[in-house]
Design an enzyme around this catalytic site. Structure first.
Site, short mmCIF file in Angstrom:
data_model
loop_
_atom_site.label_atom_id
_atom_site.label_comp_id
_atom_site.label_asym_id
_atom_site.label_seq_id
_atom_site.Cartn_x
_atom_site.Cartn_y
_atom_site.Cartn_z
N TYR A 1 -12.48 -2.27 -3.37
CA TYR A 1 -13.08 -2.26 -2.03
C TYR A 1 -14.61 -2.34 -2.06
CZ TYR A 1 -8.54 -1.16 0.01
OH TYR A 1 -7.23 -1.21 0.43
N LYS B 1 0.83 -1.21 0.00
CA LYS B 1 0.00 0.00 0.00
C LYS B 1 0.86 1.26 0.00
CE LYS B 1 -3.76 -2.32 2.46
NZ LYS B 1 -4.57 -2.30 3.70
N PHE C 1 -15.99 3.52 6.85
CA PHE C 1 -14.58 3.72 6.48
C PHE C 1 -14.32 3.60 4.98
CE2 PHE C 1 -15.24 -0.69 7.83
CZ PHE C 1 -14.78 -1.40 6.73
N HIS D 1 -1.75 -5.42 1.57
CA HIS D 1 -3.01 -6.14 1.40
C HIS D 1 -2.66 -7.50 0.81
CE1 HIS D 1 -6.99 -7.27 -0.06
NE2 HIS D 1 -6.38 -7.60 -1.20
N ASN E 1 -1.70 -0.11 7.34
CA ASN E 1 -1.16 -1.43 7.68
C ASN E 1 -0.27 -2.04 6.61
OD1 ASN E 1 -3.09 -2.30 5.85
ND2 ASN E 1 -4.29 -3.44 7.34
N THR F 1 -5.01 -8.16 10.21
CA THR F 1 -5.34 -6.87 9.58
C THR F 1 -4.99 -5.70 10.49
OG1 THR F 1 -7.11 -7.93 8.34
CG2 THR F 1 -7.21 -5.53 8.55
N GLU G 1 -9.08 -10.02 -7.69
CA GLU G 1 -8.06 -8.97 -7.57
C GLU G 1 -6.99 -9.09 -8.65
OE1 GLU G 1 -8.84 -8.39 -2.80
OE2 GLU G 1 -7.13 -9.60 -3.44
N ARG H 1 -1.09 -15.02 3.80
CA ARG H 1 -1.85 -14.42 4.90
C ARG H 1 -1.11 -14.57 6.24
NH1 ARG H 1 -5.95 -10.98 4.01
NH2 ARG H 1 -6.90 -11.68 5.93
#
Length: 152
Positions: A51, A11, A59, A117, A114, A93, A128, A87
């Site tokens: 998203y 990100k 959010f 992703h 964070n 998260t 994705e 993961r």
């Protein structure tokens, strides 16, 4: 050998903080293979599609604004059980819940920043990957170390 594919995105905060190499090396060291990768700036429409599951949540607009705020690195990884392995490497998260030794546990503090992703299911990975890559951009190849990573 046919491997499961998954998607990751470093990100804007991860890119801006100079973590691209540090993060990518964790996946390579684990034995995962990169099939595609590019540095991009996400447009508003793509961010909203990415998203869409959060549409209507308080959010949502903040997520879209954040993910379009600067460059991101998107990539396709492959390996046996790649989704669950990635993961685990990424961590929870919320970085406050992420274990030390995970990417988020080591590099992030705030859930809104964070760093990375990662797809959470085969369906998400497919969606994705298709959102960010054309089929021609995804390479198919064998790495020389695969015989040392996987039991026949």
């Amino acid at each position: 050998m046919v491997f499961e594919q998954t998607f990751i995105m470093i990100k804007p905060d991860g890119v801006q903080r100079g973590f691209i190499g540090k993060i990518l090396s964790r996946f390579e060291e684990k034995g995962l293979k990169f099939l595609a990768m590019k540095l991009i700036t996400i447009d508003d429409e793509t961010a909203r599609r990415h998203y869409e599951e959060h549409l209507g949540k308080p959010f949502y607009d903040g997520l879209v604004e954040y993910i379009t705020s600067g460059p991101v690195l998107v990539a396709v990884l492959a390996g046996d059980e790649a989704i669950s392995i990635v993961r685990k490497l990424v961590g929870a998260t919320d970085p406050k819940d992420a274990l030390c030794g995970t990417i988020r546990g080591d590099l992030a503090i705030d859930i809104g920043r964070n760093v990375i992703h990662a797809s959470d299911s085969p369906a998400s990975a497919t969606r994705e990957i298709e959102l960010y890559f054309d089929e021609a951009e995804i390479l198919r190849y064998s790495r020389i170390d695969e015989e040392w990573l996987y039991e026949a």
